[in-house]
Design a protein around this motif. Structure first.
Motif, PDB file in Angstrom:
ATOM      1  N   ASP A 138      -4.904   1.683 -13.838  1.00  0.00           N
ATOM      2  CA  ASP A 138      -3.785   2.092 -14.688  1.00  0.00           C
ATOM      3  C   ASP A 138      -3.133   3.387 -14.206  1.00  0.00           C
ATOM      4  OD1 ASP A 138      -4.200  -0.081 -16.345  1.00  0.00           O
ATOM      5  OD2 ASP A 138      -5.615   1.001 -17.635  1.00  0.00           O
ATOM      6  N   LEU A 139      -3.627   3.935 -13.120  1.00  0.00           N
ATOM      7  CA  LEU A 139      -3.084   5.196 -12.610  1.00  0.00           C
ATOM      8  C   LEU A 139      -1.887   4.927 -11.709  1.00  0.00           C
ATOM      9  CD1 LEU A 139      -6.380   7.099 -11.701  1.00  0.00           C
ATOM     10  CD2 LEU A 139      -4.950   7.409 -13.730  1.00  0.00           C
ATOM     11  N   ILE A 140      -0.787   5.602 -11.990  1.00  0.00           N
ATOM     12  CA  ILE A 140       0.430   5.477 -11.187  1.00  0.00           C
ATOM     13  C   ILE A 140       0.371   6.507 -10.061  1.00  0.00           C
ATOM     14  CG2 ILE A 140       2.948   5.654 -11.220  1.00  0.00           C
ATOM     15  CD1 ILE A 140       2.800   5.018 -14.232  1.00  0.00           C
ATOM     16  N   PRO A 141       0.578   6.122  -8.794  1.00  0.00           N
ATOM     17  CA  PRO A 141       0.572   7.116  -7.717  1.00  0.00           C
ATOM     18  C   PRO A 141       1.780   8.039  -7.821  1.00  0.00           C
ATOM     19  CG  PRO A 141       1.267   4.981  -6.876  1.00  0.00           C
ATOM     20  CD  PRO A 141       0.839   4.757  -8.301  1.00  0.00           C
ATOM     21  N   ALA A 142       1.574   9.294  -7.515  1.00  0.00           N
ATOM     22  CA  ALA A 142       2.657  10.283  -7.588  1.00  0.00           C
ATOM     23  C   ALA A 142       2.435  11.357  -6.533  1.00  0.00           C
ATOM     24  CB  ALA A 142       2.715  10.913  -8.982  1.00  0.00           C
ATOM     25  N   VAL A 143       3.525  11.976  -6.118  1.00  0.00           N
ATOM     26  CA  VAL A 143       3.450  13.149  -5.241  1.00  0.00           C
ATOM     27  C   VAL A 143       4.161  14.300  -5.935  1.00  0.00           C
ATOM     28  CG1 VAL A 143       3.280  11.853  -3.082  1.00  0.00           C
ATOM     29  CG2 VAL A 143       5.527  12.461  -3.983  1.00  0.00           C
ATOM     30  N   VAL A 144       3.786  15.511  -5.572  1.00  0.00           N
ATOM     31  CA  VAL A 144       4.403  16.695  -6.169  1.00  0.00           C
ATOM     32  C   VAL A 144       4.837  17.640  -5.057  1.00  0.00           C
ATOM     33  CG1 VAL A 144       3.132  16.596  -8.349  1.00  0.00           C
ATOM     34  CG2 VAL A 144       2.150  17.810  -6.385  1.00  0.00           C
ATOM     35  N   THR A 145       5.748  18.539  -5.393  1.00  0.00           N
ATOM     36  CA  THR A 145       6.133  19.581  -4.449  1.00  0.00           C
ATOM     37  C   THR A 145       5.092  20.694  -4.481  1.00  0.00           C
ATOM     38  OG1 THR A 145       7.563  20.483  -6.200  1.00  0.00           O
ATOM     39  CG2 THR A 145       8.602  19.118  -4.519  1.00  0.00           C
ATOM     40  N   GLU A 146       5.089  21.488  -3.423  1.00  0.00           N
ATOM     41  CA  GLU A 146       4.035  22.477  -3.247  1.00  0.00           C
ATOM     42  C   GLU A 146       4.107  23.608  -4.267  1.00  0.00           C
ATOM     43  OE1 GLU A 146       1.859  24.568   0.618  1.00  0.00           O
ATOM     44  OE2 GLU A 146       3.756  23.496   0.836  1.00  0.00           O
ATOM     45  N   ASN A 147       5.254  23.773  -4.950  1.00  0.00           N
ATOM     46  CA  ASN A 147       5.370  24.852  -5.922  1.00  0.00           C
ATOM     47  C   ASN A 147       4.840  24.467  -7.304  1.00  0.00           C
ATOM     48  OD1 ASN A 147       7.364  23.041  -6.477  1.00  0.00           O
ATOM     49  ND2 ASN A 147       9.042  24.497  -6.567  1.00  0.00           N
ATOM     50  N   SER A 148       4.246  23.278  -7.412  1.00  0.00           N
ATOM     51  CA  SER A 148       3.643  22.878  -8.684  1.00  0.00           C
ATOM     52  C   SER A 148       2.216  23.410  -8.768  1.00  0.00           C
ATOM     53  CB  SER A 148       3.631  21.351  -8.815  1.00  0.00           C
ATOM     54  OG  SER A 148       2.665  20.790  -7.945  1.00  0.00           O
ATOM     55  N   ASN A 149       1.597  23.238  -9.945  1.00  0.00           N
ATOM     56  CA  ASN A 149       0.222  23.696 -10.137  1.00  0.00           C
ATOM     57  C   ASN A 149      -0.796  22.603  -9.832  1.00  0.00           C
ATOM     58  OD1 ASN A 149       1.096  26.242 -11.116  1.00  0.00           O
ATOM     59  ND2 ASN A 149       1.462  25.350 -13.136  1.00  0.00           N
ATOM     60  N   TYR A 150      -0.323  21.457  -9.372  1.00  0.00           N
ATOM     61  CA  TYR A 150      -1.219  20.329  -9.160  1.00  0.00           C
ATOM     62  C   TYR A 150      -1.658  20.238  -7.708  1.00  0.00           C
ATOM     63  CZ  TYR A 150       0.874  18.998 -13.630  1.00  0.00           C
ATOM     64  OH  TYR A 150       1.328  18.990 -14.920  1.00  0.00           O
ATOM     65  N   LYS A 151      -2.817  19.606  -7.512  1.00  0.00           N
ATOM     66  CA  LYS A 151      -3.365  19.380  -6.183  1.00  0.00           C
ATOM     67  C   LYS A 151      -3.665  17.895  -6.004  1.00  0.00           C
ATOM     68  CE  LYS A 151      -6.657  22.435  -6.878  1.00  0.00           C
ATOM     69  NZ  LYS A 151      -6.186  23.160  -8.057  1.00  0.00           N
ATOM     70  N   THR A 152      -3.840  17.504  -4.762  1.00  0.00           N
ATOM     71  CA  THR A 152      -4.165  16.107  -4.465  1.00  0.00           C
ATOM     72  C   THR A 152      -5.453  15.713  -5.173  1.00  0.00           C
ATOM     73  OG1 THR A 152      -3.101  16.241  -2.295  1.00  0.00           O
ATOM     74  CG2 THR A 152      -4.705  14.483  -2.615  1.00  0.00           C
ATOM     75  N   GLY A 153      -5.405  14.579  -5.866  1.00  0.00           N
ATOM     76  CA  GLY A 153      -6.563  14.090  -6.616  1.00  0.00           C
ATOM     77  C   GLY A 153      -6.495  14.371  -8.100  1.00  0.00           C
ATOM     78  N   ASP A 154      -5.571  15.240  -8.527  1.00  0.00           N
ATOM     79  CA  ASP A 154      -5.445  15.542  -9.959  1.00  0.00           C
ATOM     80  C   ASP A 154      -4.933  14.329 -10.724  1.00  0.00           C
ATOM     81  OD1 ASP A 154      -6.326  18.087  -9.557  1.00  0.00           O
ATOM     82  OD2 ASP A 154      -4.366  19.050  -9.714  1.00  0.00           O
ATOM     83  N   ILE A 155      -5.408  14.192 -11.956  1.00  0.00           N
ATOM     84  CA  ILE A 155      -4.917  13.160 -12.872  1.00  0.00           C
ATOM     85  C   ILE A 155      -4.045  13.853 -13.916  1.00  0.00           C
ATOM     86  CG2 ILE A 155      -5.515  11.290 -14.450  1.00  0.00           C
ATOM     87  CD1 ILE A 155      -6.435  10.857 -11.565  1.00  0.00           C
ATOM     88  N   VAL A 156      -2.778  13.437 -13.994  1.00  0.00           N
ATOM     89  CA  VAL A 156      -1.807  14.109 -14.858  1.00  0.00           C
ATOM     90  C   VAL A 156      -1.257  13.113 -15.872  1.00  0.00           C
ATOM     91  CG1 VAL A 156       0.387  15.361 -14.912  1.00  0.00           C
ATOM     92  CG2 VAL A 156      -1.188  15.684 -12.988  1.00  0.00           C
ATOM     93  N   THR A 157      -1.146  13.568 -17.110  1.00  0.00           N
ATOM     94  CA  THR A 157      -0.589  12.734 -18.178  1.00  0.00           C
ATOM     95  C   THR A 157       0.922  12.911 -18.249  1.00  0.00           C
ATOM     96  OG1 THR A 157      -2.632  12.914 -19.474  1.00  0.00           O
ATOM     97  CG2 THR A 157      -0.638  12.225 -20.648  1.00  0.00           C
ATOM     98  N   ILE A 158       1.628  11.790 -18.338  1.00  0.00           N
ATOM     99  CA  ILE A 158       3.076  11.814 -18.552  1.00  0.00           C
ATOM    100  C   ILE A 158       3.373  11.106 -19.868  1.00  0.00           C
ATOM    101  CG2 ILE A 158       3.661  11.934 -16.108  1.00  0.00           C
ATOM    102  CD1 ILE A 158       4.160   8.942 -16.124  1.00  0.00           C
ATOM    103  N   MET A 159       4.527  11.394 -20.450  1.00  0.00           N
ATOM    104  CA  MET A 159       4.802  10.905 -21.803  1.00  0.00           C
ATOM    105  C   MET A 159       6.272  10.520 -21.920  1.00  0.00           C
ATOM    106  SD  MET A 159       4.281  13.057 -25.358  1.00  0.00           S
ATOM    107  CE  MET A 159       2.532  13.291 -25.094  1.00  0.00           C
ATOM    108  N   HIS A 160       6.538   9.470 -22.694  1.00  0.00           N
ATOM    109  CA  HIS A 160       7.924   9.122 -23.007  1.00  0.00           C
ATOM    110  C   HIS A 160       8.006   8.617 -24.436  1.00  0.00           C
ATOM    111  CE1 HIS A 160       6.417   5.079 -22.149  1.00  0.00           C
ATOM    112  NE2 HIS A 160       7.504   4.589 -22.701  1.00  0.00           N
TER     113      HIS A 160
END
Length: 425
Positions: A138-160
């Motif tokens: 159920d995990l959606i793959p995502a990438v982030v820019t380097e100025n975020s607080n996240y690192k590779t392997g983090d699981i992040v919740t999104i909401m709509h």
């Protein structure tokens, strides 16, 4: 002959080291030349398919994407719209699990189509790009820019916010303009990679990221990319294909490529071009292609002659040193001849020496490149290494060997062994 070639190489080790250093410099300059040329075309190649010979419009510096999106959907002559996407999904840079809901720091999740994801791969500081990732349960793959607080392997919740029913006029929060009940739905994404600071990102203009104005008199293919840096807006990007089962809105953002149907008349084309200028700056595909090619050709005209001249100078210097080295060995060749060796044997001995010198030059070039990489100097350049770079370096070696073999061949064929020995007394 290999044994004698190795002995001759060791006997003239200092001059061979000098030649190897010169060849190493030639290798590095050749790699820089090829990299410079490739850097001018590598970003155009993935996007030229979006500007075919048919009719189409490129819209940039858009005032408001929402009304433009609605307008394009209502125009029957529009075949497709290509761009990056905004979504109605949100995340919080300060909270991975959204346990306290969405705060004032909420940010919209961005998305890219599968075609754009596969067309261009940005530099990654860690992890992998979306083209090499797939949904993990159920995990959606995502990438982030380097100025975020996240690192590779983090699981992040999104909401709509999702519509779940209609409200009654008697409800306290009833609104005639929006008489529906909503609830927040959470999904989880896995950060599979972090886009490196300074990388180019296809699908989002730099103006969209807030890193530069990007208003140019004649836009070209570079305007389809954003220059990602830590001073711009942070981004979390997912593939649009992974949002099919999520009831969220997806709408184009940034600069847009509008492809029109083949049967659109010239009059209708001009009409649409004038009409869409109410939403931003509009250019037809022909102008956009021409601007892109003018930029590429202009850069090549500036780069190629200068780099060719430098390479030629280095090769000439290297060959001159080889000629001096060969002249020193002619006496040995005369002795070999008197001992029964044939002229072709000397060519083989020279070939072994030249190949050993080339191997030493390659090792020196690799060492210099590693030092520059560790000092982070290479990170500020476009220098890379691939098959084209290898072909260029091999061409330098072949040219150097051919000229180096030509010199003793000419001398030995024009002089007898006795004359050669007398010359070297």
């Amino acid at each position: 002959m290999i044994k004698y070639g190795l002995k001759e190489f060791a006997r003239n080790i200092y001059s061979n080291i000098f030649i190897a250093v010169q060849l190493a410099i030639a290798f590095i300059i050749m790699s820089a030349a090829v990299s410079s040329v490739l850097s001018r075309i590598e970003m155009y190649t993935p996007v030229k398919k979006y500007f075919p010979d048919g009719k189409g419009l490129y819209i940039c510096n858009i005032y408001d994407t929402a009304p433009l999106d609605d307008e394009l959907k209502n125009i029957d002559d529009v075949e497709s719209v290509t761009s990056g996407y905004d979504t109605s999904l949100y995340y919080s840079p300060s909270s991975k699990d959204l346990s306290n809901g969405l705060g004032d720091d909420r940010m919209s999740v961005n998305a890219l189509s599968e075609d754009m994801i596969k067309s261009f791969t940005p530099q990654m500081s860690s992890g992998k790009w979306l083209s090499n990732a797939s949904a993990n349960g159920d995990l959606i793959p995502a990438v982030v820019t380097e100025n975020s607080n996240y690192k590779t392997g983090d699981i992040v919740t999104i909401m709509h916010k999702e519509k779940v029913g209609e409200m009654s006029p008697d409800d306290e929060d009833f609104d005639y303009a929006d008489p529906y009940k909503y609830e927040y739905v959470k999904n989880k994404v896995e950060i599979v990679g972090v886009i490196a600071d300074g990388s180019q990102l296809l699908g989002f203009s730099s103006a969209y990221l807030g890193t530069e104005d990007s208003i140019k008199e004649k836009p070209d293919f570079r305007d389809l990319y954003a220059n990602v840096n830590k001073h711009g807006n942070m981004m979390l990007i997912v593939p649009t294909d992974c949002l099919k089962d999520i009831n969220c809105k997806i709408y184009p953002c940034g600069n847009q490529i509008v492809t029109l149907k083949d049967n659109v008349s010239n009059e209708r084309f001009k009409e649409l071009e004038l009409y869409l200028r109410d939403y931003g700056r509009v250019f037809d595909f022909e102008d956009f292609r021409e601007n892109s090619l003018v930029y590429i050709n202009g850069q090549l005209i500036k780069l190629v002659p200068m780099l060719i001249c430098v390479i030629v100078l280095v090769i000439v210097s290297s060959v001159s040193a080889s000629a001096v080295n060969i002249k020193k060995r002619l006496g040995d060749y005369g002795i070999y001849y008197l001992c029964g060796a044939k002229w072709n044997a000397y060519i083989k001995i020279d070939l072994v020496c030249d190949l050993m010198t080339a191997v030493m030059a390659a090792a020196i070039a690799v060492c210099i490149s590693n030092v520059l990489t560790m000092s982070k100097f290479m990170g500020n350049t476009v220098i890379s290494f691939g098959w084209l770079h290898l072909i260029g370096c091999v061409s330098i070696v072949i040219l150097n060997i051919l000229i180096s073999l030509l010199i003793p061949g000419v001398i030995m064929r024009q002089n007898t062994p006795n004359e050669i020995l007398m010359i070297n007394e």
